[in-house]
Write a protein that holds these residues in place. Structure first.
Motif, PDB file in Angstrom:
ATOM      1  N   GLY A  56     -22.003  -7.827  -0.984  1.00 18.74           N
ATOM      2  CA  GLY A  56     -21.966  -6.785  -2.228  1.00 18.74           C
ATOM      3  C   GLY A  56     -19.969  -7.401  -2.681  1.00 18.74           C
ATOM      4  N   ASP A  57     -19.652  -6.204  -3.078  1.00 19.29           N
ATOM      5  CA  ASP A  57     -18.339  -6.611  -3.705  1.00 19.29           C
ATOM      6  C   ASP A  57     -17.361  -5.671  -2.250  1.00 19.29           C
ATOM      7  N   ALA A  58     -17.225  -6.735  -1.137  1.00 13.73           N
ATOM      8  CA  ALA A  58     -17.063  -6.060   0.321  1.00 13.73           C
ATOM      9  C   ALA A  58     -15.556  -6.301   0.050  1.00 13.73           C
ATOM     10  N   ASP A  59     -14.924  -7.667  -0.763  1.00 12.63           N
ATOM     11  CA  ASP A  59     -13.362  -8.120  -1.343  1.00 12.63           C
ATOM     12  C   ASP A  59     -12.941  -7.074  -2.875  1.00 12.63           C
ATOM     13  N   GLN A  60     -13.317  -6.116  -2.790  1.00 12.54           N
ATOM     14  CA  GLN A  60     -12.552  -5.477  -4.813  1.00 12.54           C
ATOM     15  C   GLN A  60     -11.949  -4.174  -3.881  1.00 12.54           C
ATOM     16  N   PRO A  61     -10.489  -4.201  -3.874  1.00 13.77           N
ATOM     17  CA  PRO A  61     -10.417  -3.318  -3.611  1.00 13.77           C
ATOM     18  C   PRO A  61     -10.014  -1.890  -4.209  1.00 13.77           C
ATOM     19  N   PHE A  62     -10.609  -0.865  -3.593  1.00 10.73           N
ATOM     20  CA  PHE A  62     -10.494   0.328  -4.014  1.00 10.73           C
ATOM     21  C   PHE A  62      -9.605   1.862  -4.136  1.00 10.73           C
ATOM     22  N   SER A  63      -9.515   2.243  -4.361  1.00  8.94           N
ATOM     23  CA  SER A  63      -8.370   4.037  -4.165  1.00  8.94           C
ATOM     24  C   SER A  63      -9.374   4.494  -2.684  1.00  8.94           C
ATOM     25  N   ILE A  64      -8.280   4.674  -1.396  1.00 10.10           N
ATOM     26  CA  ILE A  64      -9.692   4.803  -0.541  1.00 10.10           C
ATOM     27  C   ILE A  64      -9.452   6.669  -0.052  1.00 10.10           C
ATOM     28  N   GLN A  65      -8.983   7.027  -1.416  1.00  9.92           N
ATOM     29  CA  GLN A  65      -9.087   8.754  -0.796  1.00  9.92           C
ATOM     30  C   GLN A  65      -8.384   9.062   1.151  1.00  9.92           C
ATOM     31  N   SER A  66      -9.970   9.991   1.169  1.00  9.39           N
ATOM     32  CA  SER A  66      -9.971  11.111   1.927  1.00  9.39           C
ATOM     33  C   SER A  66     -10.136   9.659   3.187  1.00  9.39           C
ATOM     34  N   VAL A  67     -10.420   8.560   3.404  1.00 10.99           N
ATOM     35  CA  VAL A  67     -10.217   7.398   4.567  1.00 10.99           C
ATOM     36  C   VAL A  67      -8.947   7.206   4.927  1.00 10.99           C
ATOM     37  N   SER A  68      -8.309   7.085   3.523  1.00 10.50           N
ATOM     38  CA  SER A  68      -6.560   7.536   4.484  1.00 10.50           C
ATOM     39  C   SER A  68      -6.073   8.356   5.789  1.00 10.50           C
ATOM     40  N   LYS A  69      -6.972   9.764   5.124  1.00 10.15           N
ATOM     41  CA  LYS A  69      -6.727  10.630   6.076  1.00 10.15           C
ATOM     42  C   LYS A  69      -6.617  10.603   7.819  1.00 10.15           C
ATOM     43  N   VAL A  70      -7.789   9.996   8.218  1.00  7.55           N
ATOM     44  CA  VAL A  70      -7.830   9.205   9.085  1.00  7.55           C
ATOM     45  C   VAL A  70      -6.497   8.369   9.951  1.00  7.55           C
ATOM     46  N   PHE A  71      -5.688   7.517   8.979  1.00  9.38           N
ATOM     47  CA  PHE A  71      -4.519   6.889   9.539  1.00  9.38           C
ATOM     48  C   PHE A  71      -3.375   7.865   9.946  1.00  9.38           C
ATOM     49  N   THR A  72      -2.852   8.209   8.924  1.00  8.28           N
ATOM     50  CA  THR A  72      -1.910   8.889   9.107  1.00  8.28           C
ATOM     51  C   THR A  72      -2.197  10.648   9.865  1.00  8.28           C
ATOM     52  N   LEU A  73      -3.479  11.223  10.835  1.00  5.05           N
ATOM     53  CA  LEU A  73      -3.962  11.815  11.632  1.00  5.05           C
ATOM     54  C   LEU A  73      -3.258  10.817  12.273  1.00  5.05           C
ATOM     55  N   THR A  74      -3.980   9.907  13.035  1.00  2.00           N
ATOM     56  CA  THR A  74      -3.296   8.569  13.834  1.00  2.00           C
ATOM     57  C   THR A  74      -1.738   8.785  13.963  1.00  2.00           C
ATOM     58  N   LEU A  75      -1.040   8.926  12.549  1.00  2.51           N
ATOM     59  CA  LEU A  75       0.378   8.223  12.868  1.00  2.51           C
ATOM     60  C   LEU A  75       1.748   9.466  13.649  1.00  2.51           C
ATOM     61  N   ALA A  76       0.439  10.974  13.246  1.00  2.00           N
ATOM     62  CA  ALA A  76       0.412  12.438  12.776  1.00  2.00           C
ATOM     63  C   ALA A  76       0.714  12.641  14.788  1.00  2.00           C
ATOM     64  N   ILE A  98      -1.543  -5.483   1.240  1.00  4.33           N
ATOM     65  CA  ILE A  98      -2.271  -3.894   0.890  1.00  4.33           C
ATOM     66  C   ILE A  98      -1.150  -2.926   0.619  1.00  4.33           C
ATOM     67  N   ILE A  99      -1.938  -2.230  -0.433  1.00  3.22           N
ATOM     68  CA  ILE A  99      -0.281  -1.493  -1.437  1.00  3.22           C
ATOM     69  C   ILE A  99      -1.011   0.162  -1.790  1.00  3.22           C
ATOM     70  N   ILE A 100      -0.365   0.608  -2.424  1.00  2.00           N
ATOM     71  CA  ILE A 100      -0.468   2.004  -3.302  1.00  2.00           C
ATOM     72  C   ILE A 100      -0.566   2.024  -4.766  1.00  2.00           C
ATOM     73  N   ASP A 101      -2.109   1.989  -5.748  1.00  2.00           N
ATOM     74  CA  ASP A 101      -2.562   2.448  -6.616  1.00  2.00           C
ATOM     75  C   ASP A 101      -1.444   3.551  -6.962  1.00  2.00           C
ATOM     76  N   ARG A 102      -0.148   2.842  -8.370  1.00  2.00           N
ATOM     77  CA  ARG A 102       0.348   3.835  -8.808  1.00  2.00           C
ATOM     78  C   ARG A 102       0.119   4.740  -9.609  1.00  2.00           C
ATOM     79  N   GLU A 103      -0.951   4.194 -10.271  1.00  2.00           N
ATOM     80  CA  GLU A 103      -1.706   4.694 -11.677  1.00  2.00           C
ATOM     81  C   GLU A 103      -2.537   5.416 -10.755  1.00  2.00           C
ATOM     82  N   VAL A 104      -3.411   5.469 -10.222  1.00  4.44           N
ATOM     83  CA  VAL A 104      -4.081   6.477  -9.286  1.00  4.44           C
ATOM     84  C   VAL A 104      -3.403   7.835  -8.441  1.00  4.44           C
ATOM     85  N   ALA A 105      -2.056   7.056  -7.180  1.00  2.00           N
ATOM     86  CA  ALA A 105      -1.477   8.217  -7.059  1.00  2.00           C
ATOM     87  C   ALA A 105      -1.016   9.540  -8.719  1.00  2.00           C
TER      88      ALA A 105
END
Length: 241
Positions: free
Chosen positions: A54-74, A150-157
Motif C-alpha cells: 500500500g502507501d507504506a512510503d507516504q509520510p503522515f503525522s504520527i501523533q500519539s505514536v511519538s509517545k513511545v519514543f519520548t517515553l524511551t528518552l525520558a 524525517i521532519i516535523i510537520d510545522r503546519e500540523v504543530a
C-alpha cells in the motif's frame, strides 16, 4: 518470508477495495485534510528484511505514536523516577480526560494518554529550551530509523497549538499540583511538536526495531535500552497504548 509478504499484500488489497473508510480526525484541523483512502503497512524483521504494501512510503503525522519514543528518552534521562510523576495503568477513560486527572491529584494514569505525555515532555525539557528538546526528540527518532529525512510537520504543530484548549487545561491543572516543573506553554510546545513528526510506515517500522530486538538496534548491534526496559515499554504499549 513469502508468507509475510503475501499477508501484507492481501491486507492492503482488501483495504483498497473497501468503501467504509470511516472519518479522519478533525479535532486538529490540519489532520482533517488527510486523504482517507490512504492505507499503508510495513514490516521490518530483525535480520533486515523490509516488506511493504500500500502507501507504506507516504509520510503522515504520527501523533500519539511519538509517545513511545519520548517515553524511551525520558526513561533514559531519569529512569524509574519517572513513575513518581506518571502511572503505569490503563486509564479506561478518554485519552484527554480531565475528570480522571482531578480524581488522581494531577498524576496521569500512564504515559500514553495526553496528560502523561505532557509530563514526559516536561521531563525532556529539563536543562533545555523547547527548541533543543524538540531537536533531541527528532534526532533520536532519525537515529533509530537511520533516516535523517524525517521532519516535523510545522503546519500540523501550529494547528495543534491553535486548537489545543483541552491540552492547555490538562497542563495547567497538573501545574497546579506541582507535576509540571516548567511553564505549561513550554511543555506543550514540546508535546505539540513531537506529535507532529511526519513519518511513513516504513520509517516507523525501522524506528521501532529496537523494541523487537531486546532493546538493541539490529542494524548496528548497539544497545538503545536494556532488554528489561524494552520489555516494560512493550508491556505498557500492550496495556495502555
Amino acid at each position: 518470508m513469502p508468507e509475510l509478504e503475501q499477508a501484507l499484500a492481501e491486507v492492503a488489497a482488501e483495504m483498497a477495495e473497501r468503501t467504509d473508510r470511516g472519518k479522519v480526525a478533525t479535532y486538529i484541523p490540519q489532520l482533517g485534510k488527510v486523504d482517507p483512502k490512504k492505507f499503508g503497512i510495513a514490516a521490518v524483521t530483525n535480520d533486515g528484511r523490509v516488506i511493504l504494501a500500500g502507501d507504506a512510503d507516504q509520510p503522515f503525522s504520527i501523533q500519539s505514536v511519538s509517545k513511545v519514543f519520548t517515553l524511551t528518552l525520558a526513561l533514559g534521562k531519569i529512569g524509574d523516577a519517572l513513575w513518581r510523576r506518571v502511572g503505569r495503568e490503563p486509564s479506561g477513560n478518554p485519552f484527554n480526560s480531565i475528570v480522571q486527572l482531578e480524581h488522581e491529584n494531577g498524576i496521569p494514569r500512564n504515559p500514553f494518554i495526553n496528560a502523561g505525555a505532557i509530563v514526559v515532555s516536561d521531563v525532556l525539557l529539563a536543562g533545555h529550551q523547547p527548541r533543543e528538546a524538540i531537536g533531541e526528540i527528532l534526532r533520536f527518532i532519525q537515529f533509530l530509523a537511520d533516516d535523517e529525512t524525517i521532519i516535523i510537520d510545522r503546519e500540523v504543530a501550529a494547528s495543534e497549538r491553535a486548537t489545543g484548549y483541552r491540552n492547555f487545561a490538562l497542563a495547567n491543572y497538573m501545574k497546579s499540583f506541582g507535576n509540571l516543573h516548567h511553564e505549561p506553554e513550554l511543555a506543550l510546545g514540546v508535546y505539540f511538536h513531537h506529535c507532529a513528526i511526519a513519518m511513513s510506515c516504513q520509517q516507523l517500522a525501522m524506528a521501532g526495531r529496537f523494541l523487537a530486538n531486546g532493546g538493541r538496534n539490529p542494524a548496528t548491534g548497539h544497545s538503545v535500552v536494556s532488554a528489561e526496559r524494552a520489555r516494560r515499554i512493550g508491556a505498557l504499549m500492550l496495556t495502555c497504548g
